[in-house]
Design an enzyme around this catalytic site. Structure first.
Site, PDB file in Angstrom:
ATOM      1  N   ASN A 212      45.088  30.903  44.468  1.00 21.02           N
ATOM      2  CA  ASN A 212      45.360  31.171  43.080  1.00 21.02           C
ATOM      3  C   ASN A 212      46.667  31.193  42.671  1.00 21.02           C
ATOM      4  O   ASN A 212      47.550  30.741  43.826  1.00 21.02           O
ATOM      5  CB  ASN A 212      44.667  32.602  42.645  1.00 21.02           C
ATOM      6  CG  ASN A 212      45.342  33.595  43.673  1.00 21.02           C
ATOM      7  OD1 ASN A 212      46.620  33.788  43.436  1.00 21.02           O
ATOM      8  ND2 ASN A 212      44.352  34.338  44.381  1.00 21.02           N
ATOM      9  N   ASP A 281      38.170  36.527  45.931  1.00 24.76           N
ATOM     10  CA  ASP A 281      36.785  37.005  45.883  1.00 24.76           C
ATOM     11  C   ASP A 281      35.667  36.010  46.765  1.00 24.76           C
ATOM     12  O   ASP A 281      34.784  36.760  47.279  1.00 24.76           O
ATOM     13  CB  ASP A 281      36.265  37.217  44.609  1.00 24.76           C
ATOM     14  CG  ASP A 281      37.267  38.272  43.660  1.00 24.76           C
ATOM     15  OD1 ASP A 281      37.523  39.428  44.418  1.00 24.76           O
ATOM     16  OD2 ASP A 281      37.349  37.929  42.721  1.00 24.76           O
ATOM     17  N   LYS A 291      38.814  16.832  58.558  1.00 25.23           N
ATOM     18  CA  LYS A 291      38.942  16.518  57.387  1.00 25.23           C
ATOM     19  C   LYS A 291      37.553  16.211  56.616  1.00 25.23           C
ATOM     20  O   LYS A 291      37.213  15.154  57.343  1.00 25.23           O
ATOM     21  CB  LYS A 291      40.141  15.697  56.932  1.00 25.23           C
ATOM     22  CG  LYS A 291      40.195  15.332  55.688  1.00 25.23           C
ATOM     23  CD  LYS A 291      41.525  14.235  55.294  1.00 25.23           C
ATOM     24  CE  LYS A 291      41.490  14.029  53.972  1.00 25.23           C
ATOM     25  NZ  LYS A 291      42.379  12.657  53.673  1.00 25.23           N
ATOM     26  N   PHE A 325      45.891  46.583  41.097  1.00 25.32           N
ATOM     27  CA  PHE A 325      45.833  46.046  40.098  1.00 25.32           C
ATOM     28  C   PHE A 325      44.829  45.444  39.375  1.00 25.32           C
ATOM     29  O   PHE A 325      43.973  45.134  40.015  1.00 25.32           O
ATOM     30  CB  PHE A 325      46.967  44.743  40.201  1.00 25.32           C
ATOM     31  CG  PHE A 325      48.616  45.172  40.188  1.00 25.32           C
ATOM     32  CD1 PHE A 325      49.163  46.020  41.428  1.00 25.32           C
ATOM     33  CD2 PHE A 325      49.465  44.636  39.176  1.00 25.32           C
ATOM     34  CE1 PHE A 325      50.464  46.191  41.129  1.00 25.32           C
ATOM     35  CE2 PHE A 325      50.609  45.060  39.140  1.00 25.32           C
ATOM     36  CZ  PHE A 325      51.325  45.725  40.318  1.00 25.32           C
ATOM     37  N   LYS A 339      37.331  48.901  37.267  1.00 24.24           N
ATOM     38  CA  LYS A 339      37.488  48.898  38.538  1.00 24.24           C
ATOM     39  C   LYS A 339      38.418  50.199  39.201  1.00 24.24           C
ATOM     40  O   LYS A 339      38.226  50.597  40.569  1.00 24.24           O
ATOM     41  CB  LYS A 339      38.909  47.758  38.827  1.00 24.24           C
ATOM     42  CG  LYS A 339      38.101  46.571  38.590  1.00 24.24           C
ATOM     43  CD  LYS A 339      39.328  45.253  38.363  1.00 24.24           C
ATOM     44  CE  LYS A 339      38.285  44.210  38.002  1.00 24.24           C
ATOM     45  NZ  LYS A 339      39.273  42.748  37.903  1.00 24.24           N
ATOM     46  N   LYS A 343      36.294  51.498  42.542  1.00 30.70           N
ATOM     47  CA  LYS A 343      37.069  51.194  43.856  1.00 30.70           C
ATOM     48  C   LYS A 343      37.760  52.367  44.220  1.00 30.70           C
ATOM     49  O   LYS A 343      38.425  52.670  45.100  1.00 30.70           O
ATOM     50  CB  LYS A 343      38.038  50.343  43.900  1.00 30.70           C
ATOM     51  CG  LYS A 343      37.593  48.732  43.395  1.00 30.70           C
ATOM     52  CD  LYS A 343      38.263  47.622  43.590  1.00 30.70           C
ATOM     53  CE  LYS A 343      37.857  46.326  42.731  1.00 30.70           C
ATOM     54  NZ  LYS A 343      38.375  45.184  43.521  1.00 30.70           N
TER      55      LYS A 343
HETATM   56  O1  PMT Z   1      52.086  37.410  42.129  1.00 35.23           O
HETATM   57  P1  PMT Z   1      52.755  37.242  40.797  1.00 35.23           P
HETATM   58  O2  PMT Z   1      52.837  35.633  40.324  1.00 35.23           O
HETATM   59  O3  PMT Z   1      54.043  38.164  40.226  1.00 35.23           O
HETATM   60  O4  PMT Z   1      51.449  37.565  39.625  1.00 35.23           O
HETATM   61  C1  PMT Z   1      51.078  39.209  39.489  1.00 35.23           C
HETATM   62  C2  PMT Z   1      49.516  39.566  39.517  1.00 35.23           C
HETATM   63  C3  PMT Z   1      49.086  38.839  38.246  1.00 35.23           C
HETATM   64  C4  PMT Z   1      48.980  38.693  40.725  1.00 35.23           C
HETATM   65  C5  PMT Z   1      49.433  40.866  39.648  1.00 35.23           C
HETATM   66  O5  PMT Z   1      50.150  41.407  38.752  1.00 35.23           O
HETATM   67  C6  PMT Z   1      48.033  41.253  39.792  1.00 35.23           C
HETATM   68  O6  PMT Z   1      47.521  41.335  38.783  1.00 35.23           O
HETATM   69  N1  PMT Z   1      47.523  41.196  40.884  1.00 35.23           N
HETATM   70  C7  PMT Z   1      46.137  41.666  41.166  1.00 35.23           C
HETATM   71  C8  PMT Z   1      45.116  40.444  41.021  1.00 35.23           C
HETATM   72  C9  PMT Z   1      43.772  40.756  41.329  1.00 35.23           C
HETATM   73  O7  PMT Z   1      43.350  40.146  42.480  1.00 35.23           O
HETATM   74  O8  PMT Z   1      43.160  41.315  40.403  1.00 35.23           O
HETATM   75  P2  PMT Z   1      41.674  41.535  40.636  1.00 35.23           P
HETATM   76  O9  PMT Z   1      41.286  42.473  39.244  1.00 35.23           O
HETATM   77  O10 PMT Z   1      40.975  40.376  40.818  1.00 35.23           O
HETATM   78  O11 PMT Z   1      41.071  42.665  41.664  1.00 35.23           O
HETATM   79  C10 PMT Z   1      41.349  43.928  41.573  1.00 35.23           C
HETATM   80  C11 PMT Z   1      41.934  44.569  42.660  1.00 35.23           C
HETATM   81  O12 PMT Z   1      41.227  44.509  43.671  1.00 35.23           O
HETATM   82  C12 PMT Z   1      43.397  44.201  42.898  1.00 35.23           C
HETATM   83  O13 PMT Z   1      44.252  45.376  43.470  1.00 35.23           O
HETATM   84  C13 PMT Z   1      43.239  43.324  44.139  1.00 35.23           C
HETATM   85  O14 PMT Z   1      44.221  43.201  45.074  1.00 35.23           O
HETATM   86  C14 PMT Z   1      41.959  44.045  44.865  1.00 35.23           C
HETATM   87  N2  PMT Z   1      40.999  43.176  45.528  1.00 35.23           N
HETATM   88  C15 PMT Z   1      40.157  42.212  44.952  1.00 35.23           C
HETATM   89  C16 PMT Z   1      39.423  41.395  45.558  1.00 35.23           C
HETATM   90  C17 PMT Z   1      39.227  41.599  47.029  1.00 35.23           C
HETATM   91  N3  PMT Z   1      38.677  40.993  47.717  1.00 35.23           N
HETATM   92  N4  PMT Z   1      39.996  42.413  47.550  1.00 35.23           N
HETATM   93  C18 PMT Z   1      40.904  43.347  46.801  1.00 35.23           C
HETATM   94  O15 PMT Z   1      41.652  44.323  47.511  1.00 35.23           O
END
Ligand code: PMT
Length: 403
Positions: A212, A281, A291, A325, A339, A343
């Site tokens: 991503n 995810d 490949k 986040f 979330k 979580k």
């Molecule tokens: O890195 P930058 O370019 O500065 O950008 C910052 C950002 C946009 C990436 C950052 O601010 C941000 O939002 N990070 C979280 C991105 C994310 O995965 O969000 P989510 O809503 O999909 O997930 C929610 C939370 O679950 C997040 O804390 C994520 O780390 C966590 N997660 C998600 C999926 C997974 N399999 N395991 C996780 O721990």
């Protein structure tokens, strides 16, 4: 000159230890402090005001009605002048008066008008010091915010051996010095903070992957802020091209599975975990060794779920504070709150990644910080580094204080 320009007001009350107060004034003055002395009538039975006047090079005050400067009211002026008020030695009688708000001489009157910190150094017979009335008065003063320099043990003037001797002047000066000069500990001193940052990368074959747009800027800023606020900081980073902030321990990972393993390694004794990483995810169900050859027509890739790291941490949580986040593109706050609950987080930092003022790759961000306990704060667009510090400070102070 450790105490240069610090203004110390010394109130001297009656007791044999008054002679030590003369040495105290001398040592405070030698350390650069400006010292003014107020004496009670009983203190003057032991030592003449002249000794204090010479040592402090200032007038000595003992009469509430002796207004040396007609443009001010002496007891108010003295109280306002002081950065710190020491009462040394302090008799049982004076402690009793102060605890009950009695103002019947210069020293007790100015102490009622004082807003500077007040420190009391008691000196008396051991049995007097242990008397329930004295202990009660000390307790009351402590609750009023007065602080005590405990008397030391040894031979007392009354012939007893025990606790009641005025603390030595050298030690009192050391305490005054640390009061003025010691920097307060940073808010995250002694804490361990684990921050995840950047994207994860899920391999398809030796030349292709799913990932991503996370640049790692937000997570690296969070790690920098944690370190600057005093924390032992572990930064677990997906593949990014950023230099790690000074002082943090960097652990590089590639996939969600590696990130999970690294986070779990540091989870048990962590105080705060901040999941800024954009974790995949889904990952390809099969990772090809060679490949993949292109064929005519469409192709499809079977994906499977990765482990939700944050959800796993939420299920295992004991004393850790979990900060997630949420990267949203619509109804950010509603989804973010979902979330937070799902979580088992303590805080969630929600960003709408469609906002041109922030999100992926940008140097700035715009977020809403929400706590489980109901705090909800909007942070306008600002540099990620500045924002990170504000977020951490707010979180550490449970939402009571943001820089
Ligand atoms: O890195 P930058 O370019 O500065 O950008 C910052 C950002 C946009 C990436 C950052 O601010 C941000 O939002 N990070 C979280 C991105 C994310 O995965 O969000 P989510 O809503 O999909 O997930 C929610 C939370 O679950 C997040 O804390 C994520 O780390 C966590 N997660 C998600 C999926 C997974 N399999 N395991 C996780 O721990």
């Amino acid at each position: 000159m450790l105490l240069a320009n610090k203004k110390v007001l010394l109130c001297v009350t009656g007791g044999i230890a008054v002679y030590k107060a003369v040495a105290l004034v001398s040592k405070l003055s030698q350390s650069g402090a400006h010292v003014k002395v107020v004496m009670t009538r009983s203190a003057m039975e032991f030592v003449q005001p002249l000794s204090f006047q010479v040592m402090s090079r200032n007038d000595v005050y003992f009469d509430t009605f002796d207004e040396k400067d007609s443009s001010v009211i002496a007891h108010i002026d003295l109280a306002n002048w002081a950065d710190l008020i020491l009462v040394a030695p302090t008799s049982a009688n004076f402690i009793g008066k102060l605890a009950n708000g009695i103002a019947d001489d210069m020293a007790s009157t100015l102490l009622l008008a004082a807003t500077a910190p007040v420190w009391i150094a008691p000196a008396m017979n051991v049995h007097m010091y242990e008397h329930p009335a004295v202990l009660r008065n000390i307790d009351r003063l402590y609750r009023d915010g007065v602080r005590f320099i405990e008397p030391s043990e040894g031979f007392l003037a009354c012939g007893y051996v025990g606790k009641g001797r005025l603390e030595e002047p050298e030690r009192i000066v050391e305490l005054v010095d640390s009061f003025f000069n010691e920097t307060p500990p940073l808010p995250l001193t002694g804490k361990k903070v684990v921050v995840t940052a950047g994207p994860t990368l899920e391999r398809i074959d030796p030349v292709r992957y799913i990932s991503n747009f996370s640049s790692g800027k937000m997570g690296y800023a969070m790690a920098k802020a944690a370190f600057e606020l005093g924390a032992e900081t572990i930064l677990i980073s997906g593949p990014v091209s950023l230099e790690p902030p000074e002082g943090v321990k960097l652990i590089r990972v590639e996939s969600a599975a590696e990130m999970l393993e690294a986070v779990l390694d540091h989870y048990t004794d962590a105080d705060y975990i901040v999941k800024s990483a954009a974790v995949a995810d889904y990952r390809p169900k099969t990772v090809y060794d060679q490949k993949m050859k292109k064929k005519d027509g469409a192709a499809s890739l079977e994906l499977e779920r990765t482990t939700d790291i944050l959800k796993t941490l939420g299920e295992m949580k004991t004393t850790q504070r979990l900060i997630g986040f949420a990267a949203e593109t619509t109804d950010a706050v509603t989804y973010g709150k979902g979330k937070l609950e799902a979580k088992n987080l303590d805080w969630i930092i929600i960003n709408d990644v469609t906002d041109p003022a922030g999100g992926f790759g940008s140097d700035a961000n715009v977020v809403t910080l929400i706590s489980r306990s109901g705090v909800e704060l909007q942070f306008p667009a600002m540099e990620k580094k500045e924002l990170a510090k504000k977020l951490f400070t707010t979180i550490v102070h449970e939402g009571q204080d943001s820089l």
